[in-house]
Motif scaffolding. Structure first.
Motif, PDB file in Angstrom:
ATOM      1  N   MET A   1       0.826  -1.212   0.000  1.00 22.97           N
ATOM      2  CA  MET A   1       0.000   0.000   0.000  1.00 22.97           C
ATOM      3  C   MET A   1       0.859   1.259   0.000  1.00 22.97           C
ATOM      4  SD  MET A   1      -3.041  -0.956   2.670  1.00 22.97           S
ATOM      5  CE  MET A   1      -4.515  -1.842   2.132  1.00 22.97           C
ATOM      6  N   PHE A   2       1.952   1.241   0.774  1.00 20.85           N
ATOM      7  CA  PHE A   2       2.828   2.400   0.801  1.00 20.85           C
ATOM      8  C   PHE A   2       3.469   2.638  -0.564  1.00 20.85           C
ATOM      9  CE2 PHE A   2       7.164   4.100   1.317  1.00 20.85           C
ATOM     10  CZ  PHE A   2       6.851   5.363   1.808  1.00 20.85           C
ATOM     11  N   LEU A   3       4.021   1.595  -1.169  1.00 24.83           N
ATOM     12  CA  LEU A   3       4.660   1.750  -2.476  1.00 24.83           C
ATOM     13  C   LEU A   3       3.646   2.181  -3.537  1.00 24.83           C
ATOM     14  CD1 LEU A   3       7.121  -1.283  -2.571  1.00 24.83           C
ATOM     15  CD2 LEU A   3       7.612   1.110  -2.001  1.00 24.83           C
ATOM     16  N   ARG A   4       2.433   1.667  -3.451  1.00 26.33           N
ATOM     17  CA  ARG A   4       1.377   2.079  -4.389  1.00 26.33           C
ATOM     18  C   ARG A   4       1.065   3.563  -4.221  1.00 26.33           C
ATOM     19  NH1 ARG A   4      -2.444  -0.686  -7.240  1.00 26.33           N
ATOM     20  NH2 ARG A   4      -1.785  -2.631  -6.226  1.00 26.33           N
ATOM     21  N   ALA A   5       0.940   4.004  -2.975  1.00 23.53           N
ATOM     22  CA  ALA A   5       0.620   5.408  -2.727  1.00 23.53           C
ATOM     23  C   ALA A   5       1.737   6.326  -3.219  1.00 23.53           C
ATOM     24  CB  ALA A   5       0.379   5.630  -1.231  1.00 23.53           C
ATOM     25  N   VAL A   6       2.990   5.908  -3.021  1.00 18.14           N
ATOM     26  CA  VAL A   6       4.118   6.703  -3.519  1.00 18.14           C
ATOM     27  C   VAL A   6       4.048   6.822  -5.036  1.00 18.14           C
ATOM     28  CG1 VAL A   6       6.620   6.732  -3.823  1.00 18.14           C
ATOM     29  CG2 VAL A   6       5.648   6.182  -1.581  1.00 18.14           C
ATOM     30  N   GLY A   7       3.819   5.692  -5.707  1.00 23.09           N
ATOM     31  CA  GLY A   7       3.770   5.702  -7.166  1.00 23.09           C
ATOM     32  C   GLY A   7       2.614   6.498  -7.716  1.00 23.09           C
ATOM     33  N   GLU A   8       1.438   6.316  -7.145  1.00 24.84           N
ATOM     34  CA  GLU A   8       0.250   6.989  -7.673  1.00 24.84           C
ATOM     35  C   GLU A   8       0.240   8.480  -7.355  1.00 24.84           C
ATOM     36  OE1 GLU A   8      -3.121   4.789  -6.281  1.00 24.84           O
ATOM     37  OE2 GLU A   8      -2.821   3.166  -7.751  1.00 24.84           O
ATOM     38  N   SER A   9       0.928   8.891  -6.287  1.00 24.14           N
ATOM     39  CA  SER A   9       0.966  10.311  -5.936  1.00 24.14           C
ATOM     40  C   SER A   9       1.932  11.097  -6.816  1.00 24.14           C
ATOM     41  CB  SER A   9       1.388  10.485  -4.473  1.00 24.14           C
ATOM     42  OG  SER A   9       2.756  10.127  -4.294  1.00 24.14           O
ATOM     43  N   GLY A  10       2.865  10.379  -7.454  1.00 27.79           N
ATOM     44  CA  GLY A  10       3.886  11.062  -8.235  1.00 27.79           C
ATOM     45  C   GLY A  10       4.934  11.739  -7.369  1.00 27.79           C
ATOM     46  N   PHE A  11       5.014  11.374  -6.098  1.00 24.88           N
ATOM     47  CA  PHE A  11       5.991  11.976  -5.193  1.00 24.88           C
ATOM     48  C   PHE A  11       7.400  11.795  -5.741  1.00 24.88           C
ATOM     49  CE2 PHE A  11       8.717  11.411  -1.305  1.00 24.88           C
ATOM     50  CZ  PHE A  11       8.756  12.750  -0.966  1.00 24.88           C
ATOM     51  N   ALA A  12       8.154  12.877  -5.840  1.00 25.96           N
ATOM     52  CA  ALA A  12       9.465  12.836  -6.488  1.00 25.96           C
ATOM     53  C   ALA A  12      10.628  12.865  -5.512  1.00 25.96           C
ATOM     54  CB  ALA A  12       9.594  14.010  -7.459  1.00 25.96           C
ATOM     55  N   GLY A  13      10.333  13.011  -4.212  1.00 26.81           N
ATOM     56  CA  GLY A  13      11.407  13.020  -3.228  1.00 26.81           C
ATOM     57  C   GLY A  13      11.874  11.611  -2.895  1.00 26.81           C
ATOM     58  N   GLU A  14      12.668  11.493  -1.859  1.00 27.75           N
ATOM     59  CA  GLU A  14      13.138  10.184  -1.403  1.00 27.75           C
ATOM     60  C   GLU A  14      11.993   9.444  -0.729  1.00 27.75           C
ATOM     61  OE1 GLU A  14      15.540   8.467   2.426  1.00 27.75           O
ATOM     62  OE2 GLU A  14      16.104  10.453   1.683  1.00 27.75           O
ATOM     63  N   ALA A  15      11.733   8.225  -1.187  1.00 29.08           N
ATOM     64  CA  ALA A  15      10.699   7.388  -0.580  1.00 29.08           C
ATOM     65  C   ALA A  15      11.353   6.099  -0.098  1.00 29.08           C
ATOM     66  CB  ALA A  15       9.585   7.079  -1.577  1.00 29.08           C
ATOM     67  N   GLY A  16      11.185   5.804   1.191  1.00 28.95           N
ATOM     68  CA  GLY A  16      11.834   4.629   1.748  1.00 28.95           C
ATOM     69  C   GLY A  16      10.864   3.740   2.499  1.00 28.95           C
ATOM     70  N   LEU A  17      11.056   2.436   2.345  1.00 27.66           N
ATOM     71  CA  LEU A  17      10.244   1.444   3.043  1.00 27.66           C
ATOM     72  C   LEU A  17      11.175   0.526   3.819  1.00 27.66           C
ATOM     73  CD1 LEU A  17       7.651  -0.146   3.674  1.00 27.66           C
ATOM     74  CD2 LEU A  17       7.965  -1.350   1.488  1.00 27.66           C
ATOM     75  N   VAL A  18      10.978   0.467   5.138  1.00 30.16           N
ATOM     76  CA  VAL A  18      11.755  -0.417   6.006  1.00 30.16           C
ATOM     77  C   VAL A  18      10.828  -1.494   6.548  1.00 30.16           C
ATOM     78  CG1 VAL A  18      13.150  -0.592   8.102  1.00 30.16           C
ATOM     79  CG2 VAL A  18      13.281   1.471   6.682  1.00 30.16           C
ATOM     80  N   MET A  19      11.179  -2.740   6.298  1.00 27.07           N
ATOM     81  CA  MET A  19      10.412  -3.868   6.807  1.00 27.07           C
ATOM     82  C   MET A  19      11.233  -4.545   7.905  1.00 27.07           C
ATOM     83  SD  MET A  19       7.630  -3.876   4.912  1.00 27.07           S
ATOM     84  CE  MET A  19       6.832  -5.381   4.360  1.00 27.07           C
ATOM     85  N   MET A  20      10.766  -4.461   9.137  1.00 25.77           N
ATOM     86  CA  MET A  20      11.509  -5.015  10.258  1.00 25.77           C
ATOM     87  C   MET A  20      11.413  -6.536  10.255  1.00 25.77           C
ATOM     88  SD  MET A  20      12.888  -2.401  11.629  1.00 25.77           S
ATOM     89  CE  MET A  20      13.536  -3.157  13.116  1.00 25.77           C
ATOM     90  N   SER A  21      12.572  -7.172  10.208  1.00 31.35           N
ATOM     91  CA  SER A  21      12.648  -8.621  10.141  1.00 31.35           C
ATOM     92  C   SER A  21      13.308  -9.159  11.408  1.00 31.35           C
ATOM     93  CB  SER A  21      13.401  -9.044   8.874  1.00 31.35           C
ATOM     94  OG  SER A  21      13.373 -10.447   8.714  1.00 31.35           O
TER      95      SER A  21
END
Length: 257
Positions: free
Chosen positions: A124-144
């Protein structure tokens, strides 16, 4: 007019940070050690954070996932800051026990909360980043966890969930590269042995349900290789952003591209 001014101010802030489970454990440490002074910090949790904006998230309730996804989309729609980061840290205390012996409804809930939910929230986060056209740094951290590679008796769902999460990260990174989305990075983090309520919960289990519980208790009593939440959080923040698919702390250093 005041609401419009507030929306404009939020849109201009430099950093937008979501942390699931920011009310305790590593999530709490991450929230209070965010290295960006201009950050809007949002807790995603069943419990409100005393200092930060909170959005309700119940990992076992898919309807709450959709609400979080909508919040990602709405917040990014007009965001003009430098970075947007989501740290998927939340974990539901699942049913520790042997396969086929845990109550079936509890086992199914554990799978929903700790396998399906993290992957869906990341998507959902990656989809929202892509669909918003956000051009700044977008990062996703998945805690393992090191459980992604260690078949820990009594933790079948936890181990499977963390292994699935790390593979999801590796696939997502390759797909982002194919789409030339250079402003987006995705990583999994194994934070090492951190003294958290969840760690203490499983360490208190009976050995016949969780055979390494006594070992964990001894390690915590002796303070061997155990980190506090703030030290762990500062280590994680210092390593970001990253071009690695896996960041390891507190275990043999090994990096995967």
């Amino acid at each position: 007019m005041q609401n419009a001014d507030k929306e404009d101010a939020d849109a201009e802030r430099g950093s937008l940070i979501w942390i699931s489970g920011a009310t305790e454990g590593i999530g709490l440490g991450l929230a209070r050690n965010v290295p960006y002074g201009d950050a809007r910090i949002i807790n995603l949790s069943r419990r409100p954070h005393p200092h930060h904006e909170s959005i309700f998230l119940d990992l076992a309730d898919p309807e709450s996932w959709d609400n979080v996804g909508a919040h990602f989309a709405d917040s990014l729609a007009n965001f003009r800051g430098a970075r947007a980061i989501f740290i998927q840290n939340a974990h539901m205390k699942g049913m520790t026990g042997f396969v086929g012996e845990v109550p079936p409804d509890d086992y199914a809930r554990d799978i929903t909360a700790n396998v399906a939910a993290p992957l869906r929230l990341g998507e959902m986060f990656l989809r929202a980043v892509g669909e918003s056209g956000f051009a700044g740094e977008a990062g996703l951290v998945m805690m393992s966890s090191s459980s992604a590679r260690s078949p820990t008796i009594g933790q079948s769902v936890y181990c499977a969930g963390k292994a699935a999460l790390e593979m999801w990260v590796r696939v997502a990174r390759r797909e982002l590269a194919m789409r030339d989305r250079r402003n987006v990075w995705v990583t999994a983090v194994r934070p090492g042995f951190v003294d958290t309520p969840l760690t203490r919960h499983v360490a208190a289990m009976a050995d016949d349900h969780y055979p390494i519980a006594s070992q964990m208790r001894r390690q915590m009593e002796q303070g061997i290789g155990v980190m506090d939440i703030d030290s762990a959080a500062r280590q994680i923040w210092a390593a970001l952003p990253t071009d690695q698919s896996l960041l390891l702390f507190g275990e043999q250093v090994r990096r995967e591209a």
